[in-house]
Design a protein around this motif. Structure first.
Motif, PDB file in Angstrom:
ATOM      1  N   LEU A  89       0.837  -1.199   0.000  1.00 55.44           N
ATOM      2  CA  LEU A  89       0.000   0.000   0.000  1.00 55.44           C
ATOM      3  C   LEU A  89       0.875   1.253   0.000  1.00 55.44           C
ATOM      4  N   ALA A  90       1.910   1.241   0.838  1.00 58.05           N
ATOM      5  CA  ALA A  90       2.840   2.378   0.884  1.00 58.05           C
ATOM      6  C   ALA A  90       3.521   2.560  -0.463  1.00 58.05           C
ATOM      7  N   MET A  91       3.893   1.468  -1.104  1.00 58.41           N
ATOM      8  CA  MET A  91       4.521   1.551  -2.426  1.00 58.41           C
ATOM      9  C   MET A  91       3.560   2.152  -3.450  1.00 58.41           C
ATOM     10  N   SER A  92       2.287   1.803  -3.354  1.00 63.02           N
ATOM     11  CA  SER A  92       1.286   2.350  -4.274  1.00 63.02           C
ATOM     12  C   SER A  92       1.124   3.854  -4.070  1.00 63.02           C
ATOM     13  N   ILE A  93       1.134   4.278  -2.827  1.00 63.23           N
ATOM     14  CA  ILE A  93       1.047   5.715  -2.532  1.00 63.23           C
ATOM     15  C   ILE A  93       2.279   6.428  -3.077  1.00 63.23           C
ATOM     16  N   CYS A  94       3.445   5.808  -2.911  1.00 62.36           N
ATOM     17  CA  CYS A  94       4.675   6.397  -3.452  1.00 62.36           C
ATOM     18  C   CYS A  94       4.624   6.476  -4.972  1.00 62.36           C
ATOM     19  N   LEU A  95       4.043   5.474  -5.607  1.00 60.38           N
ATOM     20  CA  LEU A  95       3.904   5.518  -7.058  1.00 60.38           C
ATOM     21  C   LEU A  95       3.028   6.700  -7.468  1.00 60.38           C
ATOM     22  N   ALA A  96       1.975   6.959  -6.701  1.00 62.65           N
ATOM     23  CA  ALA A  96       1.108   8.116  -6.990  1.00 62.65           C
ATOM     24  C   ALA A  96       1.896   9.418  -6.818  1.00 62.65           C
ATOM     25  N   LEU A  97       2.717   9.511  -5.768  1.00 65.27           N
ATOM     26  CA  LEU A  97       3.548  10.701  -5.562  1.00 65.27           C
ATOM     27  C   LEU A  97       4.547  10.869  -6.705  1.00 65.27           C
ATOM     28  N   GLN A  98       5.155   9.759  -7.124  1.00 60.14           N
ATOM     29  CA  GLN A  98       6.120   9.808  -8.220  1.00 60.14           C
ATOM     30  C   GLN A  98       5.425  10.179  -9.524  1.00 60.14           C
ATOM     31  N   ALA A  99       4.236   9.652  -9.736  1.00 63.12           N
ATOM     32  CA  ALA A  99       3.484   9.994 -10.945  1.00 63.12           C
ATOM     33  C   ALA A  99       3.164  11.483 -10.969  1.00 63.12           C
ATOM     34  N   LEU A 100       2.771  12.028  -9.825  1.00 58.25           N
ATOM     35  CA  LEU A 100       2.484  13.462  -9.746  1.00 58.25           C
ATOM     36  C   LEU A 100       3.727  14.283 -10.072  1.00 58.25           C
ATOM     37  N   ALA A 101       4.851  13.948  -9.453  1.00 58.29           N
ATOM     38  CA  ALA A 101       6.096  14.670  -9.736  1.00 58.29           C
ATOM     39  C   ALA A 101       6.497  14.507 -11.193  1.00 58.29           C
ATOM     40  N   SER A 102       6.307  13.317 -11.738  1.00 53.20           N
ATOM     41  CA  SER A 102       6.661  13.067 -13.139  1.00 53.20           C
ATOM     42  C   SER A 102       5.788  13.861 -14.090  1.00 53.20           C
ATOM     43  N   VAL A 103       4.502  13.934 -13.804  1.00 57.25           N
ATOM     44  CA  VAL A 103       3.592  14.718 -14.645  1.00 57.25           C
ATOM     45  C   VAL A 103       3.957  16.196 -14.590  1.00 57.25           C
ATOM     46  N   LEU A 104       4.221  16.699 -13.382  1.00 55.69           N
ATOM     47  CA  LEU A 104       4.628  18.101 -13.252  1.00 55.69           C
ATOM     48  C   LEU A 104       5.923  18.363 -14.019  1.00 55.69           C
ATOM     49  N   ALA A 105       6.878  17.457 -13.889  1.00 60.15           N
ATOM     50  CA  ALA A 105       8.152  17.618 -14.593  1.00 60.15           C
ATOM     51  C   ALA A 105       7.957  17.536 -16.102  1.00 60.15           C
ATOM     52  N   ALA A 106       7.148  16.591 -16.549  1.00 65.84           N
ATOM     53  CA  ALA A 106       6.912  16.434 -17.986  1.00 65.84           C
ATOM     54  C   ALA A 106       6.171  17.649 -18.558  1.00 65.84           C
ATOM     55  N   ARG A 107       5.204  18.160 -17.811  1.00 65.26           N
ATOM     56  CA  ARG A 107       4.490  19.362 -18.268  1.00 65.26           C
ATOM     57  C   ARG A 107       5.430  20.554 -18.351  1.00 65.26           C
ATOM     58  N   TYR A 108       6.283  20.699 -17.353  1.00 63.69           N
ATOM     59  CA  TYR A 108       7.253  21.790 -17.391  1.00 63.69           C
ATOM     60  C   TYR A 108       8.151  21.645 -18.607  1.00 63.69           C
ATOM     61  N   PHE A 109       8.683  20.443 -18.803  1.00 62.56           N
ATOM     62  CA  PHE A 109       9.629  20.266 -19.894  1.00 62.56           C
ATOM     63  C   PHE A 109       8.945  20.382 -21.255  1.00 62.56           C
TER      64      PHE A 109
END
Length: 149
Positions: A10-30
């Motif tokens: 469950l913790a890993m799934s939450i971390c994946l959601a956090l990583q996805a959010l950071a990745s989307v923000l980074a991808a949108r910026y780039f």
């Protein structure tokens, strides 16, 4: 044991959601940054873009380390947040110094967090490498255009 593994997943799934959010923000910026003209000093612009991209992606990883530290504190694994954060950071990055360890059944969370960290840094590295490839291609195209008669 199954409960601890379930909690870890469950913790890993939450971390994946956090990583996805950071990745989307980074991808949108780039995506936005790559539409901008490269300018007269392309290396400076590229360095700034990479710096921002790295910071956004690393913040995603830092939030995950904080999340795991909060989980360890909630489980009573460590007496203070600083120790929980230290253990979480060392585990997430797979350094594994061993000077601070988990006791009892929850020690099974350590390997799960380490595996989680490896995967999340893999995602971070893949996104950063993709940005490098794109920037290199854009720089090459710009140089080629500048040298054409």
């Amino acid at each position: 044991m199954i409960t601890v593994i379930g909690l870890g997943l469950l913790a890993m799934s939450i971390c994946l959601a956090l990583q996805a959010l950071a990745s989307v923000l980074a991808a949108r910026y780039f995506a936005h940054a790559r539409t901008q003209p490269i300018g007269r000093k392309p290396w400076r612009r590229i360095f700034l873009q990479f710096s921002i991209l790295m910071i956004v992606l690393m913040l995603g990883n830092i939030f995950q380390v904080v999340f795991w530290a909060l989980l360890y504190r909630a489980l009573g694994a460590f007496e203070d947040f600083e120790t929980a954060m230290y253990f979480s950071g060392v585990t997430f990055t797979s350094l594994g110094y061993g000077d601070v360890v988990l006791d009892g059944r929850i020690r099974l969370l350590g390997p799960l967090q380490a595996a989680n960290g490896l995967m999340m840094f893999g995602i971070t590295t893949a996104l950063f490498f993709s940005a490098i490839q794109h920037a290199t291609g854009k720089l090459t195209a710009t140089n080629r255009t500048a040298h054409e008669p």
